[in-house]
Scaffold this motif. Structure first.
Motif: not given
Lengths: 327, 329
Positions: A41-43, A229-231, A276-278
């Motif tokens: 997904e985007s992000g 999510a960045g992985r 979200r990233l945070n």
């Protein structure tokens, strides 16, 4: 040795409220001439991974861990000018919007020639001849007449062809194509993808194809990496990922794609949305949305592990099958 | 291209006619020209005769046509105050102002553009911060304060530069230039710096803002991804894309400088048009004012015409649209 090896890549964005981890422990490899699809997904961090590889992360983003190697040579810690010589020459890039990727004030021939001359000893005449040849290769009709035209004199699809010519100008070994057809008309998306794939096959160029369009991936890629999510959630040959997804997230993703000719009551969807990233949960980032969640998932983060098939998935469901493997 | 130039020229003629009308109207609304020409004791018959001679009884369009015809041949009548042809007065003063304005415009560009590019690219470096802070002085200090400070330091304390006038001038036909003598060069330094300071700041900040904008665009990102050298990206791709707004502002400002270099000319007793205009206003010297108005308008029109042509050279997209518009009709 693979052409491109990314190991344990970590990218962080420094903000006032602490560092956001955009890419966390991502490892992937691309073989010579291979097409690796990267979906999510985007992000999810697809584009950031691409930008990190060509060394163009925009501040405050920066690589804070891991290694990127091109043909065995480490490239993530190079000085700006050494990396500049690799960009365009060894690793080409294509971005999403062909309408804005070209400088409006320069003719396309000039942009091609300057790229060629930045990386080779070609004379202006030779560069121009090569530019005309390239425009022909990407399917611009009457290239010798169009060479001095300006970007605004081309249609969107034609501009993306020019962008492809620019990315391939000095025969790089790898192209990072970040959503190369998203901004285009549906009717020409397939043409552009076919063109890109055909040209890369001819030249033996590998492609890292970043997209959220599983259809494009299924038609084009040899292998797929699914990001969340960045992985990386799952990686494997395109057939296996599409037909027999192992990670619950990939399964959800595949279930949500309409397929012609298959009778489905209604398309399934994954409840909730990507964190979200945070606010990435501890353990497996997907665990709050996972239908197969276990106690372990909220505590311990799974690495990519063997699943019994050709795919590897970062999921505790496959823990009993073996020890976690890297890469 | 030709159609575009002709179109712009026609617009320019329209603007000049409108300004001419205003200048002409001044004669009729600011005092009676006959009163100005004859003494108090002239008889009613003398006045009527003069009126007839001067053609003031002719219909308004006829009078205006004559005014335009005279203006085109450089005849703006006699100065009421100096009793000399206005055209001569202006020809004497014009070179001084034009030399001053162009010297300061060149200074402003020579410093403003490179500093703007630098502060746009290295926006976090301390050098950029210093440049930006110092440049604030350029906008916030009034011209006359800067002029007087310069005079105090370089003319009074150090005695390096003359404090007033143009120095030694050389005649080239009707044009008198100070740029062929050493004294003339020394004399123009301080006025030119004074006049250019505000412009330099303006150009610097404009170029910087535009650079910041352009550096974020996709084509700069793509130029980087193609591995082009930084210099080609910064001074080629990026700078060229900032040019259209910069040319606009510089063009408007050159027009403004010619019209309003009055303060700098006064501080340095520079024998230019500004001083002439101030005196004309004080004495209600209508012919001089009218001629000045027409001249300043002509300068603005010329500079804007040059600006339009420069757009045309810089931005191919304009060429395309114009060509289509021109060819289609």
């Amino acid at each position: 040795m693979a052409l491109l090896e990314v190991e344990h890549l970590r990218v962080e964005f420094e903000t006032r409220r602490g560092n956001l981890i955009a890419i966390d422990d991502v490892s992937l490899a691309i073989e010579e001439g291979e097409v690796l699809g990267v979906v999510g997904e985007s992000g999810a961090g697809k584009s950031i991974t691409g930008m990190a590889i060509i060394g163009l992360l925009e501040p405050p983003g920066r690589v804070t861990g891991g290694e990127i190697r091109l043909a065995g040579r480490r490239i993530d810690n190079l000085a700006y000018d050494s990396m500049r010589r690799i960009r365009g020459k060894e690793i080409g890039a294509i971005f999403q919007d062909p309408l804005t990727s070209l400088n409006p004030l320069y003719g396309v021939g000039r942009q091609l020639a300057e790229t060629i001359m930045a990386h080779t000893d070609a004379s202006p005449t030779a560069a121009r001849a090569r530019a005309i040849q390239l425009l022909g290769e990407v399917g611009i009709p009457a290239p010798e007449r169009r060479i001095d035209a300006y970007p605004h004199e081309f249609s969107g699809g034609m501009r993306q062809r020019v962008v492809i010519a620019l990315a391939l100008a000095v025969n790089p070994r790898l192209i990072i194509a970040d959503e190369p057809t998203t901004a285009l008309d549906v009717s020409i998306q397939a043409q552009i993808i076919q063109l890109l794939k055909g040209l890369c096959r001819e030249h033996g160029t590998a492609i890292m194809l970043i997209t959220h369009d599983m259809g494009v991936i299924a038609e084009t890629a040899d292998r797929v990496a699914v990001m969340y999510a960045g992985r990386i959630a799952e990686v494997g040959p395109v057939r296996d990922v599409v037909k027999s997804a192992k990670h619950p997230y990939t399964k959800g993703l595949m279930g949500s794609i309409p397929i012609m000719g298959r009778e489905v009551e209604r398309l399934s969807q994954i409840d909730g949305s990507m964190p979200r990233l945070n606010a990435i949960p501890t353990g497996c980032a997907f665990n709050p949305r996972c239908p197969d969640g276990m106690a372990r998932c909220g505590v311990e983060r799974p690495d990519l592990m063997a699943t019994g098939g050709p795919n590897r998935a970062a999921c505790w469901l496959y823990a009993p099958l073996g020890v976690a493997v890297h890469g | 291209m030709l159609a575009y130039v002709i179109q712009r020229l026609l617009q320019a003629v329209g603007v000049m006619l409108a300004v001419g009308l205003i200048a002409f109207a001044m004669f009729n609304y600011i005092g009676d020209p006959v009163n100005n020409m004859v003494g108090q004791e002239a008889s009613q018959a003398d006045r009527a005769e003069l009126r007839q001679q001067l053609g003031l009884n002719a219909p308004f369009p006829m009078q205006f046509a004559r005014f335009v015809a005279n203006a085109l041949s450089g005849d703006f009548g006699m100065s009421l105050r100096m009793q000399r042809p206005v055209a001569h007065l202006i020809a004497e003063r014009l070179p001084a102002t034009l030399e001053l304005v162009f010297a300061s415009a060149i200074l402003a560009l020579a410093f403003g553009v490179p500093l703007g590019v630098f502060t746009g690219i290295k926006r976090h470096s301390w050098v950029s911060r210093v440049i930006l802070t110092v440049s604030l002085v350029g906008v916030s200090l009034p011209t006359f304060v800067i002029g007087i400070l310069l005079i105090y330091v370089f003319a009074v304390l150090l005695g390096m530069l003359p404090s007033f006038g143009r120095g030694e001038v050389v005649k080239l036909g009707w044009w008198s230039t100070g740029l062929l003598t050493k004294a003339g060069w020394l004399a123009i330094v301080m006025p030119a710096i004074t006049l250019s300071l505000f412009q330099t700041t303006l150009i610097l900040r404009l170029v910087r803002a535009e650079m910041l904008e352009v550096m974020r665009t996709d084509f700069i990102k793509f130029a980087r991804a193609r591995g082009l050298p930084e210099r080609a990206i910064n001074f080629g791709h990026a700078l060229k894309n900032t040019l259209v707004p910069v040319i606009t502002i510089v063009g408007l400002n050159i027009g403004g400088l010619i019209a309003f270099s009055i303060i700098t000319e006064t501080v340095f007793q520079w024998p230019g048009l500004g001083a002439l205009f101030i005196q004309a206003v004080q004495f209600a010297d209508v012919p001089v004012m009218a001629a000045y108005l027409v001249l300043v308008a002509a300068m603005f029109v010329l500079v804007n015409l040059a600006v339009d042509l420069l757009y045309y050279l810089v931005d191919p997209r304009l060429r395309g649209e114009r060509a289509v518009a021109g060819g289609g009709h």
